[in-house]
Structures are given as structure tokens and as C-alpha cells.
Scaffold this active site. Structure first.
Site: not given
Length: 492
Positions: A25, A324, A157-158, A287, A319, A279, A112
Site C-alpha cells: 500500500s 487497504q 429551465t430545461h 477550448n 478489520y 487545437s 490496525n
């Protein structure tokens, strides 16, 4: 240093590099490495205070821990041979002080409760930083809103023209949402702020630890009351990921609007070049890449939440190693918000809003038709549904002039609006977007006076949230400073 001291008793044999990598980990543990040193120091001070460890090993171990604190953990402590930073660091201490001294630090403690404590410490720091970051974003929104209380624009709206509003009203809607995100993070902090240290594997320990003492050293409000829950619980992580997913969803909605508003079709805003790209083939392109990537990060944050829930949902107490796998998702969600919120604040602060374009669109699409229907109700006594039907029929015919309204009234309701006293002048006033905004003065409305009230209220709330973040950060930092000072006194 590559000898794995944890495997030497019960297990034998060597692992392949692939197996070590699968179990390790270390990538996620880099988030908690500094917190782990603080946990070691607090635990060692607790052992010393309770007479569980003798002076000589306590001094030797603390000297080594302070050296790591001052100069950083060596890279070999992150060797995947040790599975996690806790084992890697313990191996370093044993290698430096010998097993007779270095092997005593883990008395009364398990990985733990150690890792659970580290995660909570780091998460508390991240929550404070997120609240502070959100405060900066909200400050920007309030400042820009204050400058645009009379900047009329269309509301939708919409994604269709609906009613006129103001840019201030629109921005304050997002500020309200981000203030709720702040509140959720503050509430989550209280549930993260408990110390698992001393819970050991899950059944606590026979060593006479003072858990209140170590909790105080580490800046926690209290120790976790049940040792099994302390090591098994990850609902605090799920809660924070849920809060972050909600926060990033709000940010994504805002980014979606910035993308639309900055398009040539709409032209409401020009984003600063720093937040855009061009681009590789089309030289004219600008962009809104930061806004687009932020939308995607919201999806990643939501994915981290779902992954965390799915990992935990089938686990028995207490545990399980599955936990992990949850931790990287927690840090991934935290990082998405930590990176995004300051960028969103900067993008808004540097944006140039095209107020003329907004004003030109404010009345399009019959967006003031609702106000005209309201006038027929308020001033001429019609039932709202009748007024709604008349105005809607006139819109169907393509105009809201007096002649079309008169025909619509006779056709839809069998009455004459002219006989009621409606005039072309009154229609023109009702259809003026600025007038439609100005009359909406009730609490929460877009009228400048109503917006001024919202600004004042949100300023006060922002001040309280900023004060909380500053006070909490100061208290936590002071606890860590006191912990380091107490640790240094042990070796004098």
C-alpha cells in the site's frame, strides 16, 4: 533492512516482486507517512508516561523518530517488501536502535489502530484545507455577484429561456450550494475527529494505555469509544467521499455552464486564456479545457465513493485487508476536490462576462411572459390559470402585443383584456426584463434589493466558516507543535 520483521515468526518463504507489489500500500501510504511519525511519537510518550517502556529504549526510539521528523523518512522505508510504511518504518527503527530497543515501540498497538489513526489525522488536515479552499471560491463568487446585481440575463429551465434574472442571482445560487458543501465537510470533521489509537487489533490491549492522553497529544477531541468499531469503521471515509462527490457535482454543473456560456453560440463569458487550450490542428480554437477536465474529475470523485461503498458493504467485523483498497479511493477523491476548487475560483475571478450579450438575450423566447400573466392576475383580477392560458395562447400565435392578447383572451377565455383596461404601455412594461427582475423583491428573489440581503447573509456565513477553519487549523497545529516539544523533552 529488507528483513520483514512481521513475517519472521509465523510465516516462511520469500515472495515474488509481483506478489509484494500486489499486497503493498506504499503509494497511498505516502499520504500518511508524516502522520504516522506523529502517531509513533504520541504512542511512545504514552508508553513512557505509563511506565510500560523503560527510559533507555524510550529515549533511543524518540531520538530516531525526531530525526525522521526533522529530515524525512528514507526511501527504503517505502520498499514494497514491507507491504506498508508502518512495517517499513519499524524495520528502520530496529535497524538503527537494535531489536531490543526498536522492537518495543509496537507494544499495545496494532497496524490496525495505527493506520486508522493516521488516516483520520491526514483527513482532518485535508478537510480543513478544503473548507479554506471553498471559502476562497465563495469569496470570489460573492465579489463577482456584488458587481453584477443589475446585470440582467436570461434564466433557464430545461436549457430553454425561462425568466429573466441577474448574473448576481445566478452566481449566488452556486455560492449557496458551495456553502452547504462547506457545512457538510464541517459536520464530517466532527465524526473524523476521534482517535482509534490504543484499540490495537480490535480488542484493545492488556497494557495500561491512557487513550485520552494520546488522543489529546494528536489533536483529537476524544478516543473512539469502542475498540472494534475504531479499527473497522470506514463510514467516516465514505461520508467524506459522499460530501466530496456532492461538492464536485456542484463544481461540474458550474463548469458545464461555463463551457456553454463561453461557446460562440451563447457568448456570455470569455474565459482567461490560462484556463483554456488550443487545437493541434485548428489554429482558431480556444477550448475550455480546465472546465472540461473538472467535469470529468467530478465523475472520478463519484467513482471513488461508489468503490468505497462497494468495498465495505460485505465486510464482517472487524478489520479486513480489503480496507487497504479503500484508502487510495479516499485520497483520489480528496485530491480531485483539492486541485479543482482553487482552479474554479481562479477561472471565475478572471472571467470577463459579456453583459451586453446577456441583456440582449434576457427577454428572448418570451421569457417575460410569466410577468405578463402575473400582471393580469394582480392588476386585472383574473384567475392565474386563466391568465396563463391567455398568455400561452398568444405565445402560440407568435406575439404578445395588445391585438394578439385580445384575440387570445376571447378565444381561450371568452373575455376582453382591453375592456379590463390592459394597454400597450402596460404590456411593454411587463415585458421589460429589468422590470420583471425588479418586481421580484421577496426573500431569495433576483431583485437588487433581495440580492443585497442574500449577499449580507452569505458574507456572515462565510465569515463564520472561515473563523472555524482558522481556529480548527490553529488548534490542530498547536497540538502537533506541543507533541513535538514533549517528544524533544523526553530525550533531553
Amino acid at each position: 533492512m529488507r528483513s520483514d520483521q512481521i513475517r519472521q515468526g509465523r510465516l516462511s518463504g520469500e515472495r515474488s516482486a509481483d506478489l509484494e507489489h500486489f499486497l503493498a500500500s506504499m503509494a497511498a501510504d505516502r499520504w500518511i507517512a508524516e502522520a504516522d511519525l506523529l502517531v509513533d511519537m504520541a504512542h511512545l510518550l504514552g508508553l513512557s508516561r505509563q511506565g510500560i517502556i523503560d527510559e533507555a529504549p524510550a529515549r533511543a526510539l524518540m531520538a530516531a523518530l525526531l530525526d525522521l521528523h526533522d529530515h524525512g523518512l528514507p526511501e527504503e522505508a517505502f520498499d514494497e517488501h514491507y507491504e506498508d510504511i508502518h512495517a517499513g518504518k519499524e524495520a528502520y527503527l530496529i535497524g538503527r536502535a537494535g531489536e531490543d530497543f526498536g522492537g518495543r515501540l509496537h507494544m499495545g498497538r496494532s497496524r490496525n489502530d495505527e493506520v486508522a489513526t493516521c488516516i483520520r489525522i491526514r483527513l482532518k488536515q485535508e478537510l480543513i484545507a478544503l473548507v479554506q479552499s471553498l471559502a476562497g471560491l465563495r469569496r470570489t463568487l460573492l465579489d463577482v455577484a456584488a458587481a453584477h446585481t443589475e446585470t440582467v440575463m436570461p434564466g433557464f429551465t430545461h436549457l430553454q429561456h425561462a425568466q429573466p434574472t441577474t448574473l448576481a442571482h445566478h452566481l449566488l445560487a452556486y455560492e449557496q450550494a458551495f456553502s452547504r458543501d462547506t457545512a457538510r465537510l464541517r459536520e464530517a470533521y466532527a465524526r473524523v475527529d476521534v482517535s482509534p489509537l490504543g484499540s490495537a487489533a480490535f480488542a484493545s490491549t492488556g497494557f495500561p494505555l491512557d487513550r485520552d492522553y494520546t488522543a489529546r497529544l494528536l489533536g483529537f477531541s476524544r478516543p473512539a469509544p469502542n475498540s472494534m468499531d475504531a479499527v473497522a469503521a470506514r463510514d467516516f471515509a465514505i461520508e467524506v467521499l459522499g460530501d466530496i462527490a456532492a461538492l464536485m457535482t456542484t463544481a461540474s454543473r458550474f463548469c458545464e455552464e461555463l463551457v456553454i456560456w463561453s461557446s460562440a453560440f451563447v457568448g456570455f463569458v470569455h474565459l482567461d486564456d490560462a484556463y483554456c487550450s488550443s487545437s493541434s490542428i485548428m489554429p482558431q480554437k480556444k477550448n475550455p479545457d480546465v472546465a472540461e477536465i473538472m467535469r470529468a474529475r467530478a465523475g472520478s470523485a463519484a467513482g471513488s465513493l461508489i468503490a468505497a461503498i462497494t468495498i465495505v458493504k460485505g465486510l464482517p467485523m472487524s478489520y479486513n485487508r480489503d480496507l487497504q483498497e479503500l484508502t487510495p479511493h479516499l485520497w483520489r477523491g480528496v485530491e480531485a476536490a483539492r486541485q479543482s476548487i482553487p482552479l474554479l475560483s481562479g477561472m471565475i475571478a478572471t472571467a470577463a462576462f459579456n453583459t451586453e450579450r446577456m441583456a440582449a438575450e434576457a427577454g428572448r423566447g418570451f421569457s417575460t411572459a410569466t410577468e405578463l400573466a402575473d400582471v393580469l392576475v394582480r392588476e386585472y383580477g383574473l384567475p392565474f390559470r386563466t391568465a396563463h392560458r391567455i398568455v400561452g395562447r398568444a405565445v402560440r400565435h407568435g406575439s404578445l402585443d395588445i391585438a394578439t392578447l385580445e384575440g387570445a383572451a376571447r378565444e381561450a377565455a371568452g373575455l376582453s383584456v382591453v375592456d379590463l383596461g390592459l394597454t400597450e404601455e402596460r404590456i411593454a412594461l411587463a415585458l421589460d426584463p429589468r422590470h420583471a427582475v425588479a418586481v421580484r423583491t421577496i426573500v431569495g428573489g433576483p431583485a437588487p434589493a433581495a440580492v443585497a440581503v442574500q449577499l449580507t447573509e452569505q458574507e456572515e456565513l462565510l465569515a463564520r466558516d472561515r473563523a472555524w477553519a482558522e481556529e480548527t487549523d490553529t488548534a490542530l497545529s498547536r497540538a502537533f507543535e506541543d507533541l513535538i516539544s514533549e517528544s524533544r523533552r523526553l530525550i533531553l
